[in-house]
Design a protein around this motif. Structure first.
Motif, PDB file in Angstrom:
ATOM      1  N   PHE A  54       0.920  -1.161   0.030  1.00 24.36           N
ATOM      2  CA  PHE A  54       0.029  -0.053   0.047  1.00 24.36           C
ATOM      3  C   PHE A  54       0.685   1.213  -0.004  1.00 24.36           C
ATOM      4  N   SER A  55       1.839   1.070   0.713  1.00 24.26           N
ATOM      5  CA  SER A  55       2.920   2.409   0.509  1.00 24.26           C
ATOM      6  C   SER A  55       3.464   2.803  -0.921  1.00 24.26           C
ATOM      7  N   LEU A  56       3.569   1.802  -1.630  1.00 21.09           N
ATOM      8  CA  LEU A  56       4.059   1.844  -2.902  1.00 21.09           C
ATOM      9  C   LEU A  56       2.674   2.365  -3.964  1.00 21.09           C
ATOM     10  N   LEU A  57       1.443   2.365  -3.395  1.00 23.04           N
ATOM     11  CA  LEU A  57       0.292   2.716  -4.018  1.00 23.04           C
ATOM     12  C   LEU A  57       0.397   4.148  -3.660  1.00 23.04           C
ATOM     13  N   ARG A  62       1.987   6.730  -9.413  1.00 26.66           N
ATOM     14  CA  ARG A  62       1.640   5.432  -9.885  1.00 26.66           C
ATOM     15  C   ARG A  62       0.349   5.148 -10.031  1.00 26.66           C
ATOM     16  N   LEU A  63      -0.534   5.969  -9.267  1.00 20.68           N
ATOM     17  CA  LEU A  63      -2.110   5.852  -9.227  1.00 20.68           C
ATOM     18  C   LEU A  63      -2.584   5.908 -10.846  1.00 20.68           C
ATOM     19  N   ARG A  64      -1.906   7.246 -11.200  1.00 25.00           N
ATOM     20  CA  ARG A  64      -2.509   7.769 -12.525  1.00 25.00           C
ATOM     21  C   ARG A  64      -2.077   6.608 -13.579  1.00 25.00           C
ATOM     22  N   LEU A  65      -0.729   6.072 -13.592  1.00 23.05           N
ATOM     23  CA  LEU A  65      -0.561   4.839 -14.468  1.00 23.05           C
ATOM     24  C   LEU A  65      -1.501   3.885 -14.213  1.00 23.05           C
ATOM     25  N   LEU A  66      -1.764   3.444 -13.072  1.00 24.30           N
ATOM     26  CA  LEU A  66      -2.843   2.299 -13.032  1.00 24.30           C
ATOM     27  C   LEU A  66      -4.176   2.685 -13.601  1.00 24.30           C
ATOM     28  N   SER A  67      -4.560   4.007 -13.289  1.00 21.26           N
ATOM     29  CA  SER A  67      -5.624   4.448 -14.004  1.00 21.26           C
ATOM     30  C   SER A  67      -5.961   4.318 -15.449  1.00 21.26           C
ATOM     31  N   VAL A  68      -4.879   4.577 -15.935  1.00 19.93           N
ATOM     32  CA  VAL A  68      -4.809   4.416 -17.394  1.00 19.93           C
ATOM     33  C   VAL A  68      -4.544   2.790 -17.924  1.00 19.93           C
ATOM     34  N   LEU A  69      -4.033   2.170 -17.257  1.00 17.19           N
ATOM     35  CA  LEU A  69      -3.630   0.905 -17.445  1.00 17.19           C
ATOM     36  C   LEU A  69      -4.924  -0.156 -17.235  1.00 17.19           C
ATOM     37  N   ALA A  70      -5.653   0.343 -16.425  1.00 10.06           N
ATOM     38  CA  ALA A  70      -7.074  -0.189 -15.906  1.00 10.06           C
ATOM     39  C   ALA A  70      -7.747  -0.221 -17.093  1.00 10.06           C
ATOM     40  N   GLY A  71      -7.536   0.439 -18.234  1.00  7.90           N
ATOM     41  CA  GLY A  71      -8.491   0.412 -19.570  1.00  7.90           C
ATOM     42  C   GLY A  71      -7.769  -0.231 -20.616  1.00  7.90           C
ATOM     43  N   GLN A  72      -6.672  -0.041 -20.699  1.00 15.25           N
ATOM     44  CA  GLN A  72      -6.008  -0.901 -21.799  1.00 15.25           C
ATOM     45  C   GLN A  72      -4.494  -1.018 -21.535  1.00 15.25           C
ATOM     46  N   GLU A  73      -3.701  -1.811 -22.550  1.00 14.91           N
ATOM     47  CA  GLU A  73      -2.037  -1.930 -22.596  1.00 14.91           C
ATOM     48  C   GLU A  73      -1.674  -0.793 -23.443  1.00 14.91           C
ATOM     49  N   LEU A  74      -0.705  -0.420 -22.910  1.00 18.43           N
ATOM     50  CA  LEU A  74      -0.053   0.988 -23.549  1.00 18.43           C
ATOM     51  C   LEU A  74       1.615   0.630 -23.473  1.00 18.43           C
ATOM     52  N   CYS A  75       2.522   1.420 -24.633  1.00 14.47           N
ATOM     53  CA  CYS A  75       3.597   1.342 -24.222  1.00 14.47           C
ATOM     54  C   CYS A  75       4.270   2.435 -23.559  1.00 14.47           C
ATOM     55  N   LEU A  94       6.957   2.549 -13.392  1.00 15.91           N
ATOM     56  CA  LEU A  94       6.506   1.192 -13.704  1.00 15.91           C
ATOM     57  C   LEU A  94       7.208   0.014 -13.037  1.00 15.91           C
ATOM     58  N   ARG A  95       8.561   0.356 -12.959  1.00 10.76           N
ATOM     59  CA  ARG A  95       9.537  -0.759 -12.060  1.00 10.76           C
ATOM     60  C   ARG A  95       9.089  -0.947 -10.746  1.00 10.76           C
ATOM     61  N   ALA A  96       8.557   0.219 -10.017  1.00 15.53           N
ATOM     62  CA  ALA A  96       8.036   0.056  -8.731  1.00 15.53           C
ATOM     63  C   ALA A  96       6.804  -1.165  -8.900  1.00 15.53           C
ATOM     64  N   LEU A  97       5.853  -0.653  -9.856  1.00 15.22           N
ATOM     65  CA  LEU A  97       4.909  -1.252  -9.897  1.00 15.22           C
ATOM     66  C   LEU A  97       4.906  -2.836 -10.166  1.00 15.22           C
ATOM     67  N   ARG A  98       6.090  -3.160 -11.172  1.00 20.30           N
ATOM     68  CA  ARG A  98       6.337  -4.592 -11.545  1.00 20.30           C
ATOM     69  C   ARG A  98       6.792  -5.262 -10.227  1.00 20.30           C
ATOM     70  N   ALA A  99       7.793  -4.372  -9.305  1.00 24.09           N
ATOM     71  CA  ALA A  99       8.348  -4.960  -8.122  1.00 24.09           C
ATOM     72  C   ALA A  99       7.249  -5.649  -7.168  1.00 24.09           C
ATOM     73  N   ILE A 100       6.118  -4.956  -7.131  1.00 17.47           N
ATOM     74  CA  ILE A 100       5.110  -5.682  -6.428  1.00 17.47           C
ATOM     75  C   ILE A 100       3.993  -6.218  -7.145  1.00 17.47           C
TER      76      ILE A 100
END
Length: 136
Positions: A54-57, A62-75, A94-100
């Motif tokens: 949760f601290s990483l969230l 990071r939350l903005r990235l998740l909001s976009v990726l919730a809809g689709q895959e992007l480069c 993204l590296r931090a999000l991949r780590a968890i």
């Protein structure tokens, strides 16, 4: 009301203003009740891992990235343009999000496409967003 204070960065002040009812006087502990629910208490190791998760969230980008990726895959380059961030900054988040294990990626030529790892991540994101959108 509490969320607005938290979103404005006044977390400590919001906590101070929140009343927490307590027992009026000391009383005996209901040991049968406590023992009956003891198995529901998180063990310390799992609690620590969840706290780190949760601290990483707890980062707006990071939350903005998740909001976009919730809809689709992007480069990475599309994510950077969409969020008005550098590709380096996006890659760092993204590296931090991949780590968890929140996101995964695939390579296609020179491009790297990111997506949410599984439905649990999407469900968590949607649940928090809905909770914050509730009136009251």
């Amino acid at each position: 009301m509490l969320y607005n204070s938290i979103l404005d960065g006044d977390v400590a002040q919001a906590i101070e203003k929140t009343e927490v009812p307590t027992c009026d006087r000391p009383h005996l502990v209901d040991s049968d009740r406590v023992q009956g629910i003891q198995s529901q208490v998180l063990n310390a190791q799992k609690a620590q891992r969840m706290a780190e998760f949760f601290s990483l969230l707890g980062d707006a980008n990071r939350l903005r990235l998740l909001s976009v990726l919730a809809g689709q895959e992007l480069c990475v380059c599309d994510l950077a343009a969409m969020l008005e961030m550098s590709e380096s900054a996006v890659s760092h988040q993204l590296r931090a999000l991949r780590a968890i294990r929140l996101v995964s990626y695939r390579k296609q030529g020179r491009q790297v496409f990111y997506r949410l790892l599984d439905h649990h991540v999407l469900a968590l994101y949607k649940a928090v967003a809905e909770h914050l959108d509730e009136d009251g």
